[in-house]
Design a protein around this motif. Structure first.
Motif, PDB file in Angstrom:
ATOM      1  N   PRO A   1       0.705  -1.359   0.013  1.00 57.47           N
ATOM      2  CA  PRO A   1       0.037  -0.033   0.052  1.00 57.47           C
ATOM      3  C   PRO A   1       0.953   1.274   0.130  1.00 57.47           C
ATOM      4  CG  PRO A   1      -0.888  -1.513   1.632  1.00 57.47           C
ATOM      5  CD  PRO A   1       0.305  -1.966   1.227  1.00 57.47           C
ATOM      6  N   GLY A   2       0.593   2.400  -0.810  1.00 56.97           N
ATOM      7  CA  GLY A   2       1.367   3.418  -0.958  1.00 56.97           C
ATOM      8  C   GLY A   2       2.512   3.464  -1.886  1.00 56.97           C
ATOM      9  N   THR A   3       2.703   2.348  -2.272  1.00 60.48           N
ATOM     10  CA  THR A   3       4.167   2.234  -3.429  1.00 60.48           C
ATOM     11  C   THR A   3       4.150   3.351  -4.315  1.00 60.48           C
ATOM     12  OG1 THR A   3       4.246  -0.235  -3.016  1.00 60.48           O
ATOM     13  CG2 THR A   3       5.374   0.808  -4.973  1.00 60.48           C
ATOM     14  N   GLY A   4       3.061   3.616  -5.053  1.00 59.49           N
ATOM     15  CA  GLY A   4       2.938   4.640  -5.986  1.00 59.49           C
ATOM     16  C   GLY A   4       3.238   6.063  -5.608  1.00 59.49           C
ATOM     17  N   SER A   5       2.871   6.352  -4.299  1.00 58.58           N
ATOM     18  CA  SER A   5       3.071   7.587  -3.664  1.00 58.58           C
ATOM     19  C   SER A   5       4.675   7.774  -3.168  1.00 58.58           C
ATOM     20  CB  SER A   5       2.220   7.558  -2.344  1.00 58.58           C
ATOM     21  OG  SER A   5       0.789   7.627  -2.756  1.00 58.58           O
ATOM     22  N   PHE A   6       5.092   6.835  -2.943  1.00 55.67           N
ATOM     23  CA  PHE A   6       6.742   6.586  -2.563  1.00 55.67           C
ATOM     24  C   PHE A   6       7.403   6.876  -3.900  1.00 55.67           C
ATOM     25  CE2 PHE A   6       4.978   3.790   1.138  1.00 55.67           C
ATOM     26  CZ  PHE A   6       4.745   4.880   2.251  1.00 55.67           C
ATOM     27  N   LEU A   7       7.153   6.323  -4.700  1.00 50.97           N
ATOM     28  CA  LEU A   7       7.787   6.426  -6.082  1.00 50.97           C
ATOM     29  C   LEU A   7       7.609   7.683  -6.504  1.00 50.97           C
ATOM     30  CD1 LEU A   7       7.000   2.913  -7.997  1.00 50.97           C
ATOM     31  CD2 LEU A   7       9.253   3.641  -7.084  1.00 50.97           C
ATOM     32  N   MET A   8       6.496   8.389  -6.592  1.00 48.96           N
ATOM     33  CA  MET A   8       6.299   9.673  -7.254  1.00 48.96           C
ATOM     34  C   MET A   8       7.280  10.700  -6.255  1.00 48.96           C
ATOM     35  SD  MET A   8       2.205  10.069  -8.425  1.00 48.96           S
ATOM     36  CE  MET A   8       2.815  11.969  -9.228  1.00 48.96           C
ATOM     37  N   LEU A   9       7.281  10.540  -5.097  1.00 48.13           N
ATOM     38  CA  LEU A   9       8.089  11.537  -4.115  1.00 48.13           C
ATOM     39  C   LEU A   9       9.445  11.381  -4.509  1.00 48.13           C
ATOM     40  CD1 LEU A   9       8.188  13.729  -1.967  1.00 48.13           C
ATOM     41  CD2 LEU A   9       8.202  11.864  -0.516  1.00 48.13           C
ATOM     42  N   LEU A  10       9.749  10.016  -4.848  1.00 48.77           N
ATOM     43  CA  LEU A  10      11.271   9.816  -5.157  1.00 48.77           C
ATOM     44  C   LEU A  10      11.539  10.556  -6.382  1.00 48.77           C
ATOM     45  CD1 LEU A  10      14.242   8.081  -4.977  1.00 48.77           C
ATOM     46  CD2 LEU A  10      12.780   6.288  -6.102  1.00 48.77           C
ATOM     47  N   PHE A  11      10.873  10.375  -7.590  1.00 53.05           N
ATOM     48  CA  PHE A  11      11.174  10.778  -8.807  1.00 53.05           C
ATOM     49  C   PHE A  11      11.095  12.442  -8.617  1.00 53.05           C
ATOM     50  CE2 PHE A  11      10.458   6.802 -10.674  1.00 53.05           C
ATOM     51  CZ  PHE A  11      11.183   6.582 -11.530  1.00 53.05           C
ATOM     52  N   ILE A  12      10.337  12.914  -7.879  1.00 48.18           N
ATOM     53  CA  ILE A  12      10.162  14.513  -7.727  1.00 48.18           C
ATOM     54  C   ILE A  12      11.454  15.048  -7.034  1.00 48.18           C
ATOM     55  CG2 ILE A  12       8.938  16.250  -6.626  1.00 48.18           C
ATOM     56  CD1 ILE A  12       6.366  14.514  -7.386  1.00 48.18           C
ATOM     57  N   ARG A  13      11.708  14.557  -5.887  1.00 47.41           N
ATOM     58  CA  ARG A  13      12.508  14.824  -5.028  1.00 47.41           C
ATOM     59  C   ARG A  13      13.977  14.534  -5.310  1.00 47.41           C
ATOM     60  NH1 ARG A  13      15.895  17.264  -2.915  1.00 47.41           N
ATOM     61  NH2 ARG A  13      16.036  17.876  -0.681  1.00 47.41           N
ATOM     62  N   VAL A  14      14.281  13.610  -5.950  1.00 46.41           N
ATOM     63  CA  VAL A  14      15.409  13.012  -6.174  1.00 46.41           C
ATOM     64  C   VAL A  14      16.057  13.167  -7.631  1.00 46.41           C
ATOM     65  CG1 VAL A  14      17.195  10.875  -6.059  1.00 46.41           C
ATOM     66  CG2 VAL A  14      15.481  11.317  -4.252  1.00 46.41           C
TER      67      VAL A  14
END
Length: 246
Positions: free
Chosen positions: A148-161
């Motif tokens: 649960p929440g994998t997509g949200s964590f991936l999006m934050l990774l691509f935005i922030r990193v």
């Protein structure tokens, strides 16, 4: 059930979180089926959906495949390992942590109002590259093991990193999410825990919803994706908090 798959694909193509609809619908429609078989079946629908979304995004944007393909390979292996952990450790033990992690993501996004507003890809330094690799491995393990929440964590990774805006982050996240789903599906399939006929039916509906969702995201842009992202993260927090604590 098929309507739920279509709706899940639509939401998932924009910001992820389609499992909020598809997984509960599966469990409600087939209460006598073993949970691992339903989770494996869900992965077929999810893979079809992410594939449809990525193909639609590719019609209007260029994705950095030199970055995404190695990351997808790492995520695939990590997800395979994560799925293997399910037989040794109960994922339910980690359920109380999910709403806490998602709340941290939400606060970070709300606090940084310009986060993801501009697409300015960053050339990764060695330090940032190691950070990205560690995050991909962690998210891949998490998706194979729990999810649960994998997509949200991936999006934050691509935005922030990686320096993506919300729209490109959505496309990138779908690519990695497809790889993590494939890793988990491989393990479920090897153990015979997949209803292939049902999964392919879900996949067709999920893919149709995903193409429409990606089209909607492209049409309305990053600001729209950010608003939907916040709404879905709120829904994920509420759903996982209820599951974990009540």
């Amino acid at each position: 059930m098929l309507c739920a798959a279509f709706s899940a694909g639509f939401i998932d193509a924009i910001v992820g979180g389609g499992g909020l609809m598809q997984i509960p619908a599966l469990f409600a429609a087939y209460p006598s089926s073993p949970p691992p078989a339903l989770l494996g079946t869900n992965k077929i629908g999810s893979i079809c959906g992410t594939s449809g979304a990525v193909l639609r995004y590719l019609r209007v944007m260029r994705l950095p495949w030199r970055v995404l393909l190695p990351a997808a390979g790492v995520a695939f292996l990590a997800s395979l390992a994560g799925a293997g952990l399910v037989s040794a450790v109960s994922p339910a033990l980690f359920r109380p942590l999910v709403p806490v992690m998602l709340t941290a993501v939400l606060i970070y996004v709300l606090w940084n109002k310009d986060l993801g507003a501009r697409h300015a890809p960053i050339i990764l330094s060695r330090r940032r590259g190691y950070l990205a690799l560690t995050a991909i491995i962690g998210i891949g393990l998490y998706d194979g093991f729990f999810g649960p929440g994998t997509g949200s964590f991936l999006m934050l990774l691509f935005i922030r990193v990686y320096g993506f805006d919300f729209l490109h982050a959505s496309a990138g996240a779908r690519t990695i999410n497809g790889a993590t789903n494939a890793g988990a599906l491989l393990l479920f399939g090897l153990h015979g825990q997949v209803h292939w006929g049902l999964g392919l039916s879900l996949g067709a509906c999920n893919a149709a919803g995903s193409v429409l969702g990606a089209h909607t995201a492209i049409r309305h842009g990053s600001k729209f994706v950010r608003v939907v992202f916040i709404a879905i993260v709120l829904a994920l927090i509420a759903k996982n908090a209820v599951d974990a604590y009540f």
